[in-house]
Write an enzyme that holds these catalytic residues in place. Structure first.
Site, short mmCIF file in Angstrom:
data_model
loop_
_atom_site.label_atom_id
_atom_site.label_comp_id
_atom_site.label_asym_id
_atom_site.label_seq_id
_atom_site.Cartn_x
_atom_site.Cartn_y
_atom_site.Cartn_z
N SER A 58 0.83 -1.20 0.00
CA SER A 58 0.00 0.00 0.00
C SER A 58 0.86 1.25 0.00
O SER A 58 2.09 1.17 -0.09
CB SER A 58 -0.90 -0.03 1.24
N ASN A 59 0.23 2.41 0.08
CA ASN A 59 0.92 3.70 0.19
C ASN A 59 0.54 4.35 1.50
O ASN A 59 -0.55 4.10 2.01
CB ASN A 59 0.44 4.65 -0.91
N HIS A 60 1.37 5.23 2.02
CA HIS A 60 0.96 6.05 3.15
C HIS A 60 -0.18 6.96 2.70
O HIS A 60 -0.07 7.62 1.67
CB HIS A 60 2.11 6.98 3.59
#
Ligand code: CTP
Ligand code: CA
Length: 226
Positions: A33-35
């Site tokens: 995922s991404n922040h």
């Protein structure tokens, strides 16, 4: 009374906002995922609602309370977000893509939990569809606002994305700066427009940045109508 009236500048418009990260599953217990907290997108959705717009919020997984009075579409993966957005975009006057979409997903999702073995593990990834680029190809297309989170060469990178994705405006922020980016409630942004104009902004709460972005969206819609 004037202030109240001016807040309804998006009445009659349908605004779709994407928010939060996407999660790309590797197996039943893991994902990449991404922040992204989702704060910027939720602030935009709420602000658009207050201005009288019909709002569709397409949200990846976040810890935030869904704002009342809007249509919330929950998604997990980039491909789900792509489906959710593309099936609704035609009815929208504005799409604002605040989501941090994962560029790649694991090529294969394991049905069972992967067991650890060797010291090094190589993952094979497949590219996800670029939602904003696809929206830019629609004809007619809604007014499009993108975001660019960069750590280097902010303005050039953002300008290149604005052009490549056929956007009306891009919100560029340098996520390496303190007070900008992930999981904080403030941001330092600059707004870039199609005609090359650049509007640098001060450090401000994401809620205020949302209002400012929607002010500009309202102006762009007016110019479009003329
Ligand atoms: N975006 C999208 N679909 C993707 C990737 C990004 O719609 N698969 C959108 C984001 O929501 C954002 C804009 O495109 O509004 C820019 O995202 P960003 O990650 O900064 O740009 P990329 O084009 O993915 O380029 P890179 O990550 O290589 O910098
Ligand atoms: Ca990206």
């Amino acid at each position: 009374a004037c202030a109240l009236l001016s807040q309804q500048d998006l009445a009659g418009e349908t605004v779709l906002v994407t928010a939060g990260p996407t999660q790309e599953e590797l197996d039943p217990v893991r994902y990449i995922s991404n922040h992204s907290s989702g704060k910027m997108g939720y602030a935009l959705a709420q602000a658009a609602r207050h201005r009288g717009a019909k709002v569709i919020l397409v949200s990846g997984p976040t810890c935030l309370e869904p704002p009342p009075g809007l249509e919330l579409v929950r998604v997990v993966s980039a491909r789900q977000m792509y489906e959710a957005v593309m099936t609704r975009a035609e009815g929208c006057s504005v799409v604002i893509k605040a989501a941090a979409v994962a560029d790649y997903r694991p090529l294969l999702r394991n049905g069972d939990k992967l067991k650890k073995k060797d010291d090094n593990l190589t993952l094979e990834l497949a590219k996800n569809p670029d939602i904003l680029s696809q929206l830019g190809q629609l004809n007619p297309r809604p007014l499009l606002v993108g975001f660019a989170a960069e750590t280097t060469d902010l303005q050039n990178n953002a300008a290149a994305k604005l052009a490549a994705k056929n956007l009306d405006m891009i919100v560029a922020n340098d996520v390496s700066q303190e007070g900008a980016g992930f999981n904080v409630s403030t941001n330092i942004a600059r707004l870039l427009y199609r005609d090359g104009r650049v509007e640098p902004l001060e450090l401000m709460p994401k809620t205020r940045l949302a209002e400012l972005i929607l002010d500009r969206v309202g102006q762009l819609l007016q110019n479009k109508g003329r």
